[in-house]
Design a protein around this motif. Structure first.
Motif, short mmCIF file in Angstrom:
data_model
loop_
_atom_site.label_atom_id
_atom_site.label_comp_id
_atom_site.label_asym_id
_atom_site.label_seq_id
_atom_site.Cartn_x
_atom_site.Cartn_y
_atom_site.Cartn_z
N TYR A 203 0.84 -1.17 -0.08
CA TYR A 203 0.28 0.40 -0.31
C TYR A 203 1.08 1.09 -0.62
N LEU A 204 1.57 1.38 0.33
CA LEU A 204 2.72 2.65 1.16
C LEU A 204 3.79 2.56 -0.87
N ARG A 205 3.69 1.54 -1.55
CA ARG A 205 4.47 2.16 -3.28
C ARG A 205 3.75 2.97 -3.56
N GLY A 206 2.44 3.52 -3.44
CA GLY A 206 1.70 5.19 -4.03
C GLY A 206 1.87 6.16 -2.84
N TRP A 207 1.55 5.91 -2.09
CA TRP A 207 2.32 6.95 -1.37
C TRP A 207 3.82 8.02 -1.75
N ALA A 208 4.81 6.56 -1.97
CA ALA A 208 6.00 7.09 -2.16
C ALA A 208 5.91 7.77 -3.10
N ALA A 209 5.87 6.96 -4.12
CA ALA A 209 5.75 7.56 -5.43
C ALA A 209 4.85 9.13 -5.26
N LYS A 210 3.98 9.55 -4.53
CA LYS A 210 3.20 10.87 -4.85
C LYS A 210 4.39 11.63 -3.46
N THR A 211 4.46 11.06 -3.16
CA THR A 211 5.08 11.78 -2.14
C THR A 211 6.78 12.09 -2.88
N ALA A 212 7.48 11.88 -3.81
CA ALA A 212 8.82 11.69 -4.56
C ALA A 212 8.26 12.74 -5.44
N LEU A 213 6.91 12.85 -5.76
CA LEU A 213 6.29 13.50 -7.31
C LEU A 213 6.57 14.83 -7.04
N VAL A 214 5.85 14.52 -5.37
CA VAL A 214 5.41 16.46 -4.50
C VAL A 214 7.08 17.33 -4.33
N GLY A 215 7.81 15.94 -3.84
CA GLY A 215 8.94 16.56 -3.76
C GLY A 215 9.73 16.93 -4.32
N ALA A 216 10.12 15.95 -5.70
CA ALA A 216 10.45 17.04 -7.26
C ALA A 216 10.03 18.12 -7.91
N LEU A 217 8.62 18.43 -7.26
CA LEU A 217 7.80 19.12 -8.56
C LEU A 217 8.28 20.39 -7.77
N LEU A 218 8.41 20.36 -6.35
CA LEU A 218 8.85 21.56 -5.43
C LEU A 218 10.00 22.56 -5.79
N ILE A 219 11.35 21.15 -6.90
CA ILE A 219 12.00 21.88 -6.82
C ILE A 219 12.14 22.99 -7.87
N ILE A 220 11.44 23.22 -8.71
CA ILE A 220 11.00 23.88 -9.55
C ILE A 220 10.34 25.14 -8.59
N PRO A 221 9.27 25.69 -8.10
CA PRO A 221 9.93 26.94 -7.94
C PRO A 221 10.85 28.05 -6.84
N GLN A 222 11.17 26.09 -5.73
CA GLN A 222 11.90 26.62 -5.17
C GLN A 222 13.28 27.27 -5.88
N GLY A 223 13.68 26.90 -7.04
CA GLY A 223 14.68 27.34 -7.83
C GLY A 223 14.22 29.05 -8.57
N ILE A 224 13.15 28.92 -9.00
CA ILE A 224 12.54 30.14 -8.94
C ILE A 224 13.00 30.98 -8.23
N VAL A 225 12.52 30.71 -6.63
CA VAL A 225 12.34 31.93 -5.21
C VAL A 225 14.27 32.12 -5.44
N GLY A 226 14.65 30.10 -5.29
CA GLY A 226 15.73 30.33 -5.43
C GLY A 226 16.75 31.81 -6.76
N PHE A 227 17.14 31.78 -7.97
CA PHE A 227 17.04 32.63 -8.69
C PHE A 227 16.77 34.10 -8.95
N TRP A 228 15.54 34.47 -7.54
CA TRP A 228 15.05 35.66 -7.16
C TRP A 228 16.34 36.06 -6.10
#
Length: 369
Positions: A203-228
């Motif tokens: 059951y936790l395999r799905g949660w592992a994949a979803k949390t990995a996706l959320v954590g990875a996608l947050l890198i994008i706004p972090q990079g934008i704010v980091g550039f700022w």
């Protein structure tokens, strides 16, 4: 007192503290998300409970390290504390209030479980999660102040403008970068934990994949704010800007070179984005998930090293110059390398023991639930 040993002690304690704080911020939001999900998926409720147990345990350790930081600052960096507390008192008050709300809401979130309606419980959970964001909201003023001492008019006698200090132009991008980074680290750490636990609980395999996706996608706004934030440094903190861009921008020179740690942080961020997306698409690549937590924490370390070591030999930067570290160290206290080891060794042993207990709980709590 030689400021280098005092800096090393502070750096060690600060990095450990930030590790637990960043993971905890993300786990708080994860617990609330799982609790909301439990309205349609009853299995998610147990996951939410385990997550908030981690939050409570981590909060204890991060609090202990926060106390150690306070003791070290007052003992070794008395002059710095004098400046910061007077100029940034109201900013620090934000963090103190947030800590009180955070601890109270964690207890309320746990002890009202099953005793009130789900929607009311979710409101308490949101207060718990959001209050975690406001703890660094006050403390990040200190780092913005060190890079650009807005409101500091003179050191001796100390004179400052509190309103100007609270309107530091470096503060908004630094805070947003901190918030997004903490959420990303928390979710990527959860992804690693869930991936490990999924060996016994499919059951936790799905949660592992979803949390990995959320954590990875947050890198994008972090990079934008980091550039700022990076571009803001060029105008408001040129010494630090030059220190992290030596070799990356032609004609840049500085007394300290932190371009390697800066570049390492960026490259790790790109890896985490790529690895998180790949793992979400292919959850069977479990070894890829194992890299997410340690590398996200390593990226945090490189970021803090870049910012804090990049100021050397100054502690507070002022345009093209700064206030030397020696001005703020407590000269009545003496510590050397041997003293550092005596101080750090037991702290490190206790911390390793706690991490081992958390790992044991992860295995027993998630894999056998």
């Amino acid at each position: 007192m030689d400021p280098l040993p005092a800096l090393l002690v502070l750096a060690f304690v600060l990095l450990v503290h930030l590790t637990f704080v960043n993971i905890n911020i993300g786990l708080g939001f994860l617990s609330v998300a799982a609790r909301w999900r439990s309205k349609s998926d009853p299995k998610a409720e147990e996951l939410s409970k385990h997550s908030v147990k981690f939050v409570a345990a981590n909060e204890v350790v991060s609090g202990v390290y926060g106390t150690l930081i306070t003791v070290i600052l007052f003992g070794f960096w008395t002059g710095f504390v004098n400046v910061v507390v007077q100029v940034l008192f109201f900013a620090l008050l934000i963090s103190v209030i947030a800590i009180i709300i955070r601890l109270t809401s964690i207890a309320a979130y746990w002890y009202t479980w099953g005793r009130i309606g789900v929607n009311a419980h979710l409101i308490i959970g949101l207060i718990m999660a959001i209050s975690g964001l406001f703890i660094p909201a006050g403390f990040r003023y200190i780092f913005a102040f060190m890079n650009n001492p807005a409101g500091l008019m003179r050191i001796s006698p100390l004179e400052g403008d509190v309103a100007a200090a609270l309107s530091n132009p470096l503060y908004p991008p630094l805070l947003l970068h901190t918030w997004v980074g903490a959420l990303s680290i928390g979710f990527l750490a959860a992804a690693t934990g869930f991936a490990w636990a999924s060996k016994r609980s499919e059951y936790l395999r799905g949660w592992a994949a979803k949390t990995a996706l959320v954590g990875a996608l947050l890198i994008i706004p972090q990079g934008i704010v980091g550039f700022w934030y990076w571009s803001s440094l060029s105008s408001h903190s040129p010494i630090l800007f030059n220190a992290l861009n030596i070799g990356l921008i032609s004609g840049v020179s500085a007394q300290t070179n932190v371009s390697h740690s800066f570049l390492a942080m960026v490259l790790i961020g790109l890896y985490l984005l790529t690895a998180g997306l790949i793992y979400y698409a292919e959850p069977s690549r479990i070894r890829l998930a194992y890299t997410l937590a340690p590398l996200s924490i390593l990226s945090l370390y490189f970021g803090e090293i870049t910012q804090n070591w990049g100021r050397m030999p100054y502690l507070i930067l002022q345009g093209d110059t700064g206030l030397d570290v020696n001005l703020f160290v407590n000269k009545l206290v003496y510590i050397d390398a041997a003293t550092i080891m005596i101080a750090i060794a037991p702290i490190a042993v206790i911390t390793i023991g706690f991490v081992a207990l958390l790992y044991h709980y992860l295995v027993k709590g998630f894999m056998e639930s």
